[in-house]
Scaffold this motif. Structure first.
Motif, PDB file in Angstrom:
ATOM      1  N   MET A  89      -7.528 -11.137  -0.648  1.00 14.78           N
ATOM      2  CA  MET A  89      -7.923 -10.431   0.582  1.00 14.78           C
ATOM      3  C   MET A  89      -9.230 -11.012   1.125  1.00 14.78           C
ATOM      4  SD  MET A  89      -8.734  -6.402   0.478  1.00 14.78           S
ATOM      5  CE  MET A  89      -7.822  -5.355   1.545  1.00 14.78           C
ATOM      6  N   THR A 129      -9.488  -6.864  -8.829  1.00 15.84           N
ATOM      7  CA  THR A 129     -10.458  -6.830  -7.727  1.00 15.84           C
ATOM      8  C   THR A 129     -11.587  -7.813  -8.029  1.00 15.84           C
ATOM      9  OG1 THR A 129      -9.962  -4.479  -7.589  1.00 15.84           O
ATOM     10  CG2 THR A 129     -11.902  -5.257  -6.355  1.00 15.84           C
ATOM     11  N   HIS A 167     -16.372  -7.400  -1.754  1.00 13.78           N
ATOM     12  CA  HIS A 167     -15.270  -7.440  -2.727  1.00 13.78           C
ATOM     13  C   HIS A 167     -13.967  -7.790  -2.026  1.00 13.78           C
ATOM     14  CE1 HIS A 167     -14.946  -3.438  -0.939  1.00 13.78           C
ATOM     15  NE2 HIS A 167     -13.674  -3.470  -1.293  1.00 13.78           N
ATOM     16  N   GLN A 168     -12.933  -7.987  -2.803  1.00 19.52           N
ATOM     17  CA  GLN A 168     -11.605  -8.334  -2.255  1.00 19.52           C
ATOM     18  C   GLN A 168     -10.555  -8.154  -3.356  1.00 19.52           C
ATOM     19  OE1 GLN A 168     -12.647 -12.960  -3.315  1.00 19.52           O
ATOM     20  NE2 GLN A 168     -11.935 -12.588  -1.275  1.00 19.52           N
ATOM     21  N   THR A 169      -9.313  -7.957  -2.959  1.00 17.56           N
ATOM     22  CA  THR A 169      -8.212  -7.988  -3.932  1.00 17.56           C
ATOM     23  C   THR A 169      -8.039  -9.434  -4.356  1.00 17.56           C
ATOM     24  OG1 THR A 169      -7.111  -6.348  -2.534  1.00 17.56           O
ATOM     25  CG2 THR A 169      -5.773  -7.331  -4.270  1.00 17.56           C
ATOM     26  N   MET A 204     -11.646   2.474  -8.103  1.00 18.68           N
ATOM     27  CA  MET A 204     -10.361   1.818  -8.341  1.00 18.68           C
ATOM     28  C   MET A 204      -9.856   2.247  -9.704  1.00 18.68           C
ATOM     29  SD  MET A 204      -7.847  -0.171  -7.825  1.00 18.68           S
ATOM     30  CE  MET A 204      -7.911  -1.481  -6.603  1.00 18.68           C
ATOM     31  N   ARG A 262       0.864  -1.189   0.000  1.00 16.76           N
ATOM     32  CA  ARG A 262       0.000   0.000   0.000  1.00 16.76           C
ATOM     33  C   ARG A 262       0.897   1.235   0.000  1.00 16.76           C
ATOM     34  NH1 ARG A 262      -6.003  -0.864   0.416  1.00 16.76           N
ATOM     35  NH2 ARG A 262      -6.037  -3.086   0.796  1.00 16.76           N
ATOM     36  N   HIS A 307     -15.120  -8.428   1.845  1.00 13.28           N
ATOM     37  CA  HIS A 307     -15.675  -7.398   2.736  1.00 13.28           C
ATOM     38  C   HIS A 307     -16.391  -6.311   1.943  1.00 13.28           C
ATOM     39  CE1 HIS A 307     -11.986  -5.661   1.193  1.00 13.28           C
ATOM     40  NE2 HIS A 307     -12.477  -4.470   1.480  1.00 13.28           N
ATOM     41  N   ASP A 341     -16.981  -2.029   2.130  1.00 10.19           N
ATOM     42  CA  ASP A 341     -16.118  -0.987   2.712  1.00 10.19           C
ATOM     43  C   ASP A 341     -16.731  -0.307   3.932  1.00 10.19           C
ATOM     44  OD1 ASP A 341     -13.819  -1.334   1.247  1.00 10.19           O
ATOM     45  OD2 ASP A 341     -14.463  -0.030  -0.377  1.00 10.19           O
ATOM     46  N   ARG A 351       0.272  -5.386 -10.206  1.00  8.09           N
ATOM     47  CA  ARG A 351      -1.012  -4.766 -10.566  1.00  8.09           C
ATOM     48  C   ARG A 351      -1.143  -3.491  -9.766  1.00  8.09           C
ATOM     49  NH1 ARG A 351      -6.293  -5.368  -7.389  1.00  8.09           N
ATOM     50  NH2 ARG A 351      -5.067  -3.697  -6.430  1.00  8.09           N
ATOM     51  N   LEU A 359      -6.927   3.659  -5.124  1.00  9.50           N
ATOM     52  CA  LEU A 359      -8.270   3.689  -4.539  1.00  9.50           C
ATOM     53  C   LEU A 359      -8.577   5.113  -4.081  1.00  9.50           C
ATOM     54  CD1 LEU A 359      -7.743   0.386  -2.616  1.00  9.50           C
ATOM     55  CD2 LEU A 359      -9.657   0.737  -4.183  1.00  9.50           C
ATOM     56  N   ASN A 381      -3.045   0.495  -3.939  1.00  9.83           N
ATOM     57  CA  ASN A 381      -2.863  -0.911  -3.567  1.00  9.83           C
ATOM     58  C   ASN A 381      -2.197  -1.604  -4.754  1.00  9.83           C
ATOM     59  OD1 ASN A 381      -2.939  -3.147  -1.956  1.00  9.83           O
ATOM     60  ND2 ASN A 381      -5.008  -3.763  -2.560  1.00  9.83           N
TER      61      ASN A 381
HETATM   62  O1  LIG Z   1      -6.999  -3.754  -4.334  1.00  9.87           O
HETATM   63  C1  LIG Z   1      -8.114  -4.190  -4.553  1.00  9.87           C
HETATM   64  O2  LIG Z   1      -8.382  -4.833  -5.564  1.00  9.87           O
HETATM   65  C2  LIG Z   1      -9.217  -3.968  -3.563  1.00  9.87           C
HETATM   66  C3  LIG Z   1      -8.748  -3.353  -2.277  1.00  9.87           C
HETATM   67  C4  LIG Z   1      -9.766  -3.386  -1.207  1.00  9.87           C
HETATM   68  O3  LIG Z   1     -10.715  -4.121  -1.242  1.00  9.87           O
HETATM   69  C5  LIG Z   1      -9.656  -2.500  -0.053  1.00  9.87           C
HETATM   70  O4  LIG Z   1      -8.657  -1.784   0.093  1.00  9.87           O
HETATM   71  O5  LIG Z   1     -10.596  -2.479   0.773  1.00  9.87           O
END
Ligand SMILES: O=C(O)CCC(=O)C(=O)O
Length: 259
Positions: free
Chosen positions: A113, A149, A192-194, A136, A64, A116, A118, A204, A208, A104
């Motif tokens: 990840m 993502t 969502h998630q990475t 994003m 990050r 979750h 946000d 990648r 954000l 990110n």
């Molecule tokens: O980097 C990503 O693809 C998503 C990041 C993410 O979900 C977050 O930072 O809450």
């Protein structure tokens, strides 16, 4: 058509996608040269933070880069992007704020990840609209292999986070892919998630830019964290995004009601 979602330059269509899926993909809200400049600046910052041991490294390969408003005027430009702000206003209403801007970078070996939304900071029950929303900025092509993502479309309408005890954290997600120059805007309630980066050598890079309703606390406190020169040169829109303006004559006062 991407693996999931449709990239569009039509903002009415994008708003319909936000309502139905909880995310939308917008096409080149800035010229490709600007995305290249963003990628170059971010690469430089990430490398410098690795070199001086201040880098925030996590999940086996990811990095990050926080506080981007202090790290280049180009970041001031993207938080005020007209297309993204139009979609944010649709999601967050009048006078929404900038919550934070950070990058990110999913690196080789980086893990997936936790799933979750946000707005996990908000206690239940959630109202039928988001408190926050994210964007994003894809600085590289986002692919399933490099950790695009991942989302579950429509979960913004459930109005709750996953029930991890019931195994919902393991529900299969789908990658949101797009070429560099695409921006995904997503509702703060969307699960969502990475993705995991399964490449040997490809990073990648994503930025954000995260916003919140005018009465929600910002993720990064701009009056403490953002440098004075950024405040000093802020445009009227930027001042509003940072939280300098009084909201509905009530919030953000400094010594009583304005006359
Ligand atoms: O980097 C990503 O693809 C998503 C990041 C993410 O979900 C977050 O930072 O809450």
């Amino acid at each position: 058509m991407t693996a999931l979602g449709t990239i569009t330059g039509n903002y009415e269509e994008a708003k319909a996608h936000l309502r139905e899926w909880g995310f939308c993909l917008i096409e080149n809200p800035l010229p490709p040269a600007k995305f290249k400049e963003l990628a170059e600046r971010l690469t430089e910052l990430a490398e410098a933070e690795r070199q001086d041991n201040s880098a925030f490294l996590y999940d086996g390969g990811n990095q990050r880069v926080f506080g981007l408003l202090n790290k280049g005027a180009i970041f001031e430009e993207i938080v005020q992007n007209e297309a993204v702000c139009e979609l944010m206003e649709e999601l967050l209403g009048y006078n929404f704020l900038l919550s934070s801007i950070h990058a990110n970078i999913a690196g080789p070996g980086g893990a997936r990840m936790a799933l979750h939304p946000d707005q996990t900071f908000a206690r239940m029950p959630w109202p039928p609209y988001p408190f926050v929303a994210n964007s994003m900025w894809m600085l590289d092509d986002f692919t399933e292999e490099n950790g695009a993502t991942r989302v579950i479309p429509g979960t913004h309408l459930l109005g709750r986070p996953p029930d991890y005890a019931a195994g919902e954290g393991d529900i299969e997600t789908q990658p949101v892919c797009g070429p560099a120059g695409t921006v995904m805007v997503f509702d703060g309630r969307l699960w969502h998630q990475t993705g995991a980066n399964r490449t040997k050598d490809r990073l990648r890079h994503g930025i954000l830019v995260y916003y919140c309703r005018a009465y929600i606390r910002q993720q990064e406190n701009p009056f403490v964290a953002v440098e004075k020169d950024v405040h000093d040169r802020a445009t009227p829109l930027m001042r509003r995004l940072l939280g300098w303006e009084i909201y509905q004559g009530a919030l953000g006062q400094t010594g009583g009601l304005p006359t």
